[in-house]
Design an enzyme around this catalytic site. Structure first.
Site, PDB file in Angstrom:
ATOM      1  N   CYS A 160     -21.547 -11.129  21.939  1.00  0.00           N
ATOM      2  CA  CYS A 160     -22.255 -11.723  21.000  1.00  0.00           C
ATOM      3  C   CYS A 160     -22.742 -11.205  19.798  1.00  0.00           C
ATOM      4  O   CYS A 160     -24.118 -11.002  19.513  1.00  0.00           O
ATOM      5  CB  CYS A 160     -23.294 -12.944  21.486  1.00  0.00           C
ATOM      6  SG  CYS A 160     -23.636 -13.724  20.138  1.00  0.00           S
TER       7      CYS A 160
ATOM      8  N   CYS B  44     -25.953 -12.525  18.925  1.00  0.00           N
ATOM      9  CA  CYS B  44     -26.902 -13.241  18.834  1.00  0.00           C
ATOM     10  C   CYS B  44     -27.476 -11.884  19.045  1.00  0.00           C
ATOM     11  O   CYS B  44     -28.962 -11.830  18.973  1.00  0.00           O
ATOM     12  CB  CYS B  44     -26.659 -13.663  20.468  1.00  0.00           C
ATOM     13  SG  CYS B  44     -25.715 -14.572  20.665  1.00  0.00           S
ATOM     14  N   ASP B  45     -26.892 -10.890  19.608  1.00  0.00           N
ATOM     15  CA  ASP B  45     -27.133  -9.542  19.525  1.00  0.00           C
ATOM     16  C   ASP B  45     -27.201  -8.415  18.530  1.00  0.00           C
ATOM     17  O   ASP B  45     -27.555  -7.079  18.941  1.00  0.00           O
ATOM     18  CB  ASP B  45     -26.724  -8.454  20.710  1.00  0.00           C
ATOM     19  CG  ASP B  45     -26.647  -9.608  21.988  1.00  0.00           C
ATOM     20  OD1 ASP B  45     -28.323 -10.403  21.906  1.00  0.00           O
ATOM     21  OD2 ASP B  45     -26.435 -10.106  22.597  1.00  0.00           O
TER      22      ASP B  45
END
Ligand code: NDP
Length: 336
Positions: A159, A162-163
């Site tokens: 992701c 997200c990261d």
């Protein structure tokens, strides 16, 4: 009965007691929805407006996969686009406005052998429901390399949104050539120094508009016909070992230096808890009667990505969520 028999009996009873102890509550509903992406929330909006007081359990990732996506430019009604998180928040509010009971919790087990259907939540509580709408979506796939586990959370991610933040000004790689890979690469290109796309064929599967954006982005380099053999690094990812033209005469090993390795190679449907009862295809997608959301069990409906391996769009998921609520409503009217 022998002493051993008695002890075995006691053991069994104590196990049963312990299992029963874990289930602290039973509740009855007309419509239970599991899953909270566009399919689940839309089913909740329609079921609530039909006065069915739906209960929806959001699962581990409230809002579903779209909360990890960036801009959504193709959902009708948003001329300027929106973000996945905003759209899911709006859908949730809309469902709640009409009386949907939206709860945090995970369906961990089902018994669909007879009505009412039983769904265990967080291994603690059983919901007995007249009808069930499954909107559990799909989960990102991994390549299956040992190194993906070894470096999970230490350079390996599925992701980018997200990261990606953790890899600012660094070099990263995205595996895959579909729309997800293109989207993740474009997102990372704004944060990172350089983005490699590791593509196993000599073409991208992504839509033409996404391809164009990728080709026009200077700090994205596509590694055509490359596959990943493994990752290297002292505790965290520091590089990837690739092979180019695998199986061909000109096969060659290629090493790249990267800090982040992002998977974007497709998804697996989250159907595990119902596969004992529902018909699925070879890859686990729940089969529905064409043109409906009906599964092989009357009163059980499937919508969104858990039953769609073709379109997989927010708008088609929302559309099928609407269909599931209408299918459930009609069935309840005839069978309650
Ligand atoms: P896709 O199945 O479309 O693409 C998967 C990609 O990963 C392909 O390039 C495939 O290669 C590659 N791949 C699969 N397995 C491996 C492997 N073992 N090793 C290396 N590469 C591999 O999945 P997506 O998640 O990209 O997209 C799913 C659906 O969602 C699509 O319909 C897409 O259009 C849609 N989508 C739409 C978006 C939007 O409209 N904004 C954003 C994201 C997704 P190959 O081509 O060789 O099979």
């Amino acid at each position: 009965m022998t002493l051993f028999g008695k002890l075995d009996d006691l053991d069994t009873k104590s196990n049963e007691n312990q299992q029963n102890k874990k289930i602290t509550e039973t509740e009855k509903t007309k419509v239970l929805i599991i899953g909270s992406g566009p399919a689940g929330y839309t089913a909740a909006i329609y079921a609530a407006r039909a006065n069915l007081s739906p209960v929806l359990y959001e699962g581990l990732q409230p809002g579903g996969q779209l909360t990890t996506t960036t801009e959504i430019e193709n959902f009708p009604g948003y001329p300027e686009g929106t973000t996945g998180a905003e759209m899911m928040d709006d859908l949730k509010k809309q469902a709640e406005r009409f009386g949907s009971d939206i709860r945090f919790g995970m369906a961990t087990k089902t018994d669909l052998s007879k009505r009412p259907f039983k769904v265990t939540i967080d291994d603690k509580k059983i919901i007995e429901t007249e009808s069930l709408i499954i909107a559990t979506g799909a989960t990102a796939k991994y390549l299956g390399l040992e190194d993906e586990k070894k470096y999970a959370g230490s350079g390996v991610s599925a992701c980018a949104t997200c990261d990606g933040f953790f890899y600012r000004a660094k070099d990263v790689a995205v595996v895959g050539g579909g729309d997800t890979a293109a989207e993740e690469a474009l997102y990372l290109s704004q944060l990172c120094n350089k983005v490699y796309m590791i593509v196993r064929r000599d073409v991208l599967r992504a839509s033409k508009v996404m391809q164009k954006r990728v080709f026009e982005t200077e700090n994205i380099e596509i590694l055509w016909k490359h596959q990943t053999k493994g990752l290297v690094g002292d505790g965290v990812v520091e590089g990837a070992k690739l092979v180019k033209n695998k199986g061909e005469e000109n096969e060659v090993d290629v090493d790249i230096k990267i800090d982040g390795f992002f998977l974007a190679i497709g998804h697996t449907p989250n159907s595990d808890i119902v596969t004992d009862y529902l018909d699925t295809d070879d890859t686990g997608y729940i089969k529905t009667l064409p043109g409906t959301t009906k599964t092989n069990i009357p009163g059980v409906y499937a919508c969104g990505d858990v039953q769609d391996n073709i379109y997989r769009q927010a708008v088609t998921a929302a559309g099928s969520g609407c269909m599931a609520a209408i299918d459930a409503e009609r069935w309840l009217a005839e069978n309650s």
